[in-house]
Enzyme design. Structure first.
Site, mmCIF file in Angstrom:
data_model
loop_
_atom_site.group_PDB
_atom_site.id
_atom_site.type_symbol
_atom_site.label_atom_id
_atom_site.label_comp_id
_atom_site.label_asym_id
_atom_site.label_seq_id
_atom_site.Cartn_x
_atom_site.Cartn_y
_atom_site.Cartn_z
ATOM 1 N N GLU A 25 30.168 50.434 56.807
ATOM 2 C CA GLU A 25 30.015 48.995 56.741
ATOM 3 C C GLU A 25 28.834 48.535 57.364
ATOM 4 O O GLU A 25 28.226 48.970 58.056
ATOM 5 C CB GLU A 25 30.946 48.317 57.646
ATOM 6 C CG GLU A 25 31.135 46.831 57.911
ATOM 7 C CD GLU A 25 32.267 46.297 58.335
ATOM 8 O OE1 GLU A 25 32.640 46.675 59.698
ATOM 9 O OE2 GLU A 25 32.910 45.334 58.175
ATOM 10 N N GLY A 36 39.472 43.099 63.537
ATOM 11 C CA GLY A 36 38.148 43.753 63.953
ATOM 12 C C GLY A 36 37.962 45.256 63.341
ATOM 13 O O GLY A 36 38.391 45.166 61.965
ATOM 14 N N GLU A 86 43.554 44.004 60.052
ATOM 15 C CA GLU A 86 42.631 43.183 59.216
ATOM 16 C C GLU A 86 41.159 43.971 59.680
ATOM 17 O O GLU A 86 40.730 43.445 60.509
ATOM 18 C CB GLU A 86 42.475 41.702 59.181
ATOM 19 C CG GLU A 86 43.738 41.098 58.829
ATOM 20 C CD GLU A 86 44.101 40.999 57.540
ATOM 21 O OE1 GLU A 86 43.228 41.482 56.700
ATOM 22 O OE2 GLU A 86 45.399 40.636 57.100
ATOM 23 N N LEU A 87 40.871 44.928 59.070
ATOM 24 C CA LEU A 87 39.489 45.583 59.507
ATOM 25 C C LEU A 87 38.450 45.544 58.670
ATOM 26 O O LEU A 87 38.306 44.756 57.930
ATOM 27 C CB LEU A 87 40.314 47.068 59.420
ATOM 28 C CG LEU A 87 41.528 47.363 60.334
ATOM 29 C CD1 LEU A 87 41.828 48.784 60.425
ATOM 30 C CD2 LEU A 87 41.425 46.822 61.712
ATOM 31 N N LYS A 123 43.716 37.353 72.394
ATOM 32 C CA LYS A 123 42.586 37.904 72.961
ATOM 33 C C LYS A 123 41.353 37.761 72.542
ATOM 34 O O LYS A 123 41.133 38.484 71.145
ATOM 35 C CB LYS A 123 42.910 39.690 73.462
ATOM 36 C CG LYS A 123 41.552 40.455 73.538
ATOM 37 C CD LYS A 123 41.057 40.521 74.711
ATOM 38 C CE LYS A 123 39.839 41.126 74.642
ATOM 39 N NZ LYS A 123 38.657 40.458 74.108
ATOM 40 N N PRO A 124 40.402 36.779 72.768
ATOM 41 C CA PRO A 124 39.175 36.550 71.961
ATOM 42 C C PRO A 124 38.190 37.727 72.214
ATOM 43 O O PRO A 124 38.321 38.492 73.049
ATOM 44 C CB PRO A 124 38.544 35.167 72.359
ATOM 45 C CG PRO A 124 39.162 35.009 73.662
ATOM 46 C CD PRO A 124 40.727 35.939 73.935
ATOM 47 N N GLU A 164 47.432 38.068 56.003
ATOM 48 C CA GLU A 164 46.981 37.051 56.457
ATOM 49 C C GLU A 164 47.093 35.757 55.432
ATOM 50 O O GLU A 164 46.810 36.119 54.091
ATOM 51 C CB GLU A 164 46.098 36.900 57.448
ATOM 52 C CG GLU A 164 46.190 37.728 58.780
ATOM 53 C CD GLU A 164 45.328 37.457 59.801
ATOM 54 O OE1 GLU A 164 44.131 37.193 59.524
ATOM 55 O OE2 GLU A 164 45.772 37.640 60.769
#
Ligand code: NDP
Length: 481
Positions: free
Chosen positions: A383, A226, A248-249, A173-174, A460
């Site tokens: 962020e 995301g 991976e946030l 899902k891009p 990853e």
């Protein structure tokens, strides 16, 4: 319309509705893609599930060779992929070229690792002395790979390659705004004769199809990159089914510049680490803490270095010594960063560079530096996902470490020093999943990559990145008397 790819076939999906893909530099529509529905998700997952039995039994060497064939096709179409990335994401052509290069490097790395997966054998010296144990390493099944908009290709590769080399099948899902390059890659995988159904791509909005994908009973593992907000939502949905997950946030990485730093190198590293991809990086020095002794010197160097960055169209190279920086990816994203800047200035932060959004089309913003905003301002805690760099004076390592940790995030951190005691303290005391010393933020394919705290969990890259797509299954074999 560029259609989705399910079971090796192009499809407009059940709803036959479309979503526009917009060039963030011109605000013009590039293409449209299907707005997938929950039924499309079900078809894609079922296709991946049906393809799993054969793909998981394919020799690892054969899987690697198919991936290598795809790598050759990606190299063949490199120019087209770079152009597509520049238009749909907004990044400059040199950065898009770097992203395709990084994708190829990652795919090659995992193609090489495919045959290096090792189980283990264990003699059992206890009561079961007439038995031995072995640990098999099995693929999991269908993987849902959810990718954000800032690095559509590299972050696709870091999921796809280890998942496939471990023998899993995938539904990708891009991001809704960057599906085009992903669909091109999926098409190349098919051309390389990776069987239909092994890789499927669902387009559309995460808010509409994400829940169906993440909770689908046949999805065994969710690989998500995301924002922390969406990550939390996904975890809460997938937790009841105890799915395997990597998260991976977001991040708000601190950079500490010590009195003995090479100031010129630090300024250059900070500039690249913050303004690459128009500051839309997960890893990236987003809060800089500079010792009093080198503050003025560093700021002079930093303003000079970042002053060379010039917002402009990604497909035009800047004239040297200028360095091209593209637009933000969305208008909302730019508004958010402008609001964070305003909050910093309202609190007494000093505007040292930039601060405006250029007139005209495109979501551009000037590379911006703000000095010493309040320690509880938004830029210190949240962020910042754009070309905005806050810098603070500090007078001790204790203060720098305390301020570095004063955030919910814990993705990366860097320190500029040659003092081994400082390196040791930062390595041990700053709460972050990855650290850099005298280096700008960069993820290496060979090293595990991942955050702590609200930046997520799981790894990853590296051998660890492959491990996450395998289940360890101990088997005790008896009956040997
Ligand atoms: P988002 O969290 O908005 O989206 C990420 C992906 O999740 C997109 O594909 C999105 O689809 C999808 N999504 C949205 N809602 C759902 C849902 N309910 N269920 C399932 N999927 C959903 O992030 P951005 O794309 O804006 O990317 C920026 C963020 O990603 C930043 O916070 C950045 O730090 C982080 N990031 C982290 C990295 C890391 O390795 N730690 C690396 C790169 C980025 P859609 O686009 O349709 O909304």
């Amino acid at each position: 319309m560029v259609e989705m790819l399910i079971a090796g076939e192009r499809t407009a999906g059940e709803a036959s509705e479309a979503l526009d893909v917009v060039d963030p530099a011109t605000e013009e529509t590039l293409e449209s893609v299907p707005r997938a529905s929950a039924q499309d998700v079900d078809r894609a997952v079922s296709a991946a599930d049906a393809a799993f039995a054969e793909w998981s039994r394919t020799d690892a060497e054969d899987r690697a060779n198919l991936l290598r064939k795809a790598i050759g096709l990606i190299e063949r179409d490199r120019k087209d992929l770079v152009t597509s990335l520049v238009h749909e994401q907004g990044k400059p052509v040199t950065e898009a070229g770097g992203e395709v290069h990084h994708l190829l490097h990652g795919l090659n790395y995992y193609a090489d690792l495919a045959t290096k997966v090792r189980g283990s054998y264990q003699a059992l010296p206890s009561a079961l002395s007439k038995a031995y144990g072995m640990v098999l390493r099995r693929p999991m099944g269908v993987v849902a790979a959810i990718v954000p908009n800032n690095f559509p290709l590299t972050l696709l590769g870091t999921k796809l390659a280890p998942a496939l080399m471990a023998g899993n099948t995938v539904v990708v899902k891009p991001a809704a705004t960057t599906p085009l390059t992903t669909l091109k890659i999926a098409e190349l995988l098919l051309e390389a004769e990776i069987p239909p159904g092994v890789v499927n791509v669902i387009t559309g909005r995460g808010s509409e199809v994400g829940d169906a994908l993440v909770t689908h009973p046949q999805v065994r593992r969710v690989a998500f990159t995301g924002s922390t907000a969406v990550g939390r939502h996904i975890m809460s949905l997938a937790a009841p089914q105890l799915k395997r997950m990597t998260m991976e946030l977001g991040g708000s990485d601190p950079v500490i510049v010590c009195p003995d730093a090479n100031v010129k190198a630090a300024a250059r590293g900070i500039a690249i680490g913050r303004f690459w991809n128009c500051g839309q990086m997960c890893l990236g020095g987003k809060r800089v803490y500079v010792f009093d002794e080198v503050y003025d010197q560093l700021m002079e160097e930093l303003v000079k270095t970042v002053g060379k960055y010039e917002p402009g169209l990604g497909w035009e190279k800047a004239e040297k010594p200028k360095i091209r920086v593209g637009p933000l990816h969305t208008s909302d994203g730019r508004d958010e960063v402008m609001e964070q800047l305003q909050d910093a200035l309202d609190g007494g932060g000093e505007l040292l560079l930039g601060g405006d959004k250029p007139e005209g089309a495109g979501y551009f913003m000037e590379p911006t530096i703000v000095g010493n905003p309040p320690v509880d301002s938004r830029v210190a805690r949240e962020e910042t996902f754009g070309p905005l760099l806050p810098v603070w004076r500090v007078s001790s390592l204790d203060e720098a470490i305390e301020r570095s940790n004063d955030t919910e995030y814990g993705l990366g951190a860097s320190v500029w020093t040659y003092d081994i005691r400082t390196v040791h303290r930062v390595a041990n005391e700053v709460e972050a999943g990855m650290k850099w010393v005298n280096q700008f933020h960069y993820g290496y394919d060979e090293l595990p990559f991942g955050g702590v705290k609200a930046s997520g969990y799981g790894k990853e890259h590296g051998m660890e990145g492959l491990d996450y797509y395998l289940e360890d299954v101990p088997v005790v074999v008896g009956g040997l008397e």
